[in-house]
Every structure is written in C-alpha cells, then in structure tokens.
Design an enzyme around this catalytic site. Structure first.
Site, PDB file in Angstrom:
ATOM      1  CD  GLU A  13      -3.022  -0.681   0.009  1.00 16.17           C
ATOM      2  OE1 GLU A  13      -3.961   0.090   0.219  1.00 16.17           O
ATOM      3  OE2 GLU A  13      -2.817  -1.211  -1.105  1.00 16.17           O
ATOM      4  CB  THR A  62      -5.550   6.735  -3.578  1.00 16.62           C
ATOM      5  OG1 THR A  62      -6.462   5.756  -4.057  1.00 16.62           O
ATOM      6  CG2 THR A  62      -5.450   6.628  -2.072  1.00 16.62           C
TER       7      THR A  62
END
Length: 309
Positions: free
Chosen positions: A131, A184
C-alpha cells in the site's frame, strides 16, 4: 505444491466514519494471482491482464511482487525463485482496494507455497508495504480485512494492533462505482490537517457507535453511526451527484451510506440482498441520467478473506 491460483477480495475502507481504522471485505469484485516456484532465484512478474497497461511489470515497483520480496527477505530465503501472473478482475482506482486485493493475493499465494509459515495477521505488515508503494502511505484498513476477512478495526498503527469484529447476519453491501477518476493520492491531499474539537468528538462517538453496533448485532445503531463530519464533506465534492446518491440509498432501504475508500465508489449497508439490489439499481439509473457509466456489486460481507481457486 509448486503452483497455486489465489483470489483476494475487494474491500470497503473507512466505512464512513472510521478513516484509516475500519474496513470490511466483500465477495466481489477481487483479483487473482497465479504463482509458481521455480529454480532460478528471485521474484519475477511475468504477466498482468485486465489493467489496460497501467501497472508496472518491474518487480520492484509492482505491489504484488514487491510485497512477496519483503516476505522472502523476512524469511531470509534469497534462494527462492518465484514467477507471478496478476489478473486484475476489478477496476483500478475505484476506491475498492484494487492494489490491496492484488497484494493480498500475492502474499497469500507465497505463504501457501512456503507452507503457511505466517498467519493472516502476521502477513498484514508486508501488505502495508504494498500500500505504501501504491499510494505513499502504508495503511491497513484495506489489506487487513482483505487478508483476515470480515470487519477489521485498526486500533493502533504503532504498534500494529488489529481487531476482527463480529458481523451481523444478513448484512449486505450495495456498491456502485461511477467511472470517474479520483486518484487516492489526490484525495488524501484534500483532507484537513487540523479539525475542531467538537467535530472530533462527533467522529469519535460515531466510530464507537459503529463498532458497538457490530458487536451488539444492532444494525440500526450502525446506521445512525455511519456519519462522517471530517473527511466525507471534502471528498464527496469529487463524486458527481453524491448527495442524490445518498438520498436514493436511504429511500431504498439503506442503513447508511458513504464513500468507499477514497472514492469514487460509494456503498450502502442494507439488511438484505433485495434492498441492496434496489439501491444499486436506483443509483445506476441516476448516474445514467448524468451520462456517467457505472458498475454495481451486491455482496454479503466476506468473512473468509483470500482463497485458493
């Protein structure tokens, strides 16, 4: 076992009020990884399908292969050779944990091939590395539920403390992905660095209420608690027709409604599959009127996590 094929699920992170600390897994969509052990040492990503050429094949830059490298380094096994195929079965940049699903599938696969040396919870830090590579920040609200299944609370990041929460029976997620671009990293940069104490108090109460609702099997309490006064007001402006989508969700039997992850996907929790289908149908019809294509997914909460296909 020398070769394996694994599915890992999409996730809904934040769950409205639980920014970076709450998430749950769903049955669909998700990603698949085919992995095999070979004699030549090193981790190689041979093929990616379904990504329209958007993801890197460089083993150091792709979240799947990079997290497998971290796993093998942890085991001190530089002699292991791994070949990987990644098959994207879910939209990239959807707010449904696309990078998380790929990373988790890869870690689950290599752990299976190595004889299940680590538990699902022990794999989470390696998935967080993926991530970090994908969006610059190693949060766990996607990867933890993708690995462990169900609802997961990240009580603390330092040290990492994860709690798997109970899921009420017959709880369904109605997910709609409007095909608009909300990166994001950009969405994270919009979030305020300072908040008013009264807003923080409201948010704490809602997070506690949502967790209590899960533990008490009180879906009405969950619904009342699905309110975000900190992040959603800023991020929702990136999603066309957001307030109308909320109204349609609540009119069609949703318990609560909000943004999945950083968006643009939105989700509602419902008491049954029929209500979830009504919600997605109404929302897609509204998006069609705005000339926005969308995809819809209706799913029970996935308590299993990744699985061998």
């Amino acid at each position: 076992m020398k070769e394996i094929k694994v599915f890992a699920p999409a996730t809904v992170a934040n769950v409205v009020c639980g920014f970076d600390v709450l998430g749950f897994a769903v049955n669909e969509p998700g990603d698949e990884v085919v992995m095999r052990l070979v004699e030549k040492p090193g981790v190689r990503l041979l093929k990616i399908t379904g990504d329209e050429g958007r993801l890197p094949l460089d083993s150091n830059k792709n979240t799947v292969s990079a997290s497998v490298q971290h796993y093998l380094q942890h085991l001190n096994r530089p002699d292991i050779g791994v070949e990987i195929e990644l098959h994207k079965k879910m939209p990239i940049g959807s707010g449904l944990g696309s990078s998380s699903a790929s990373t988790v599938a890869g870690l689950f696969a290599i752990n299976q091939l190595m004889g299940n040396l680590l538990s699902a919870k022990e794999l989470v830090p390696f998935a967080m590395k993926g991530e970090e590579l994908a969006c610059g920040y190693g949060h766990a609200d996607n990867v933890a539920p993708a690995l462990m299944g169900g609802f997961v609370l990240v009580r603390s990041y330092n040290p990492l403390d994860l709690v798997v929460l109970p899921t009420p029976n017959n709880l369904f997620a109605a997910i709609v992905y409007p095909e608009v671009d909300v990166p994001t990293k950009d969405a994270r940069q919009m979030i305020r660095s300072k908040v008013l104490l009264k807003d923080a108090v409201t948010q704490w109460g809602n997070v506690a209420g949502l967790v209590a609702g899960l533990c008490l099997d009180d879906v009405e309490l969950m619904g009342r608690s699905m309110q975000d006064v900190l992040v959603e007001p800023v991020r929702s402006i990136l999603i066309p027709g957001f307030e109308q989508l909320r109204e349609l969700a609540m009119e069609n039997g949703a318990l609560g409604f909000g943004i999945s992850g950083s968006g643009p996907s939105v989700f509602a929790l419902t008491k049954d599959a029929a209500a979830a289908k009504r919600v997605t149908k109404a929302q897609q019809q509204h998006l069609n009127k705005l000339n926005i294509n969308s995809k819809a997914f209706v799913s029970a909460v996935n308590a299993e996590g990744p699985k061998v296909l």
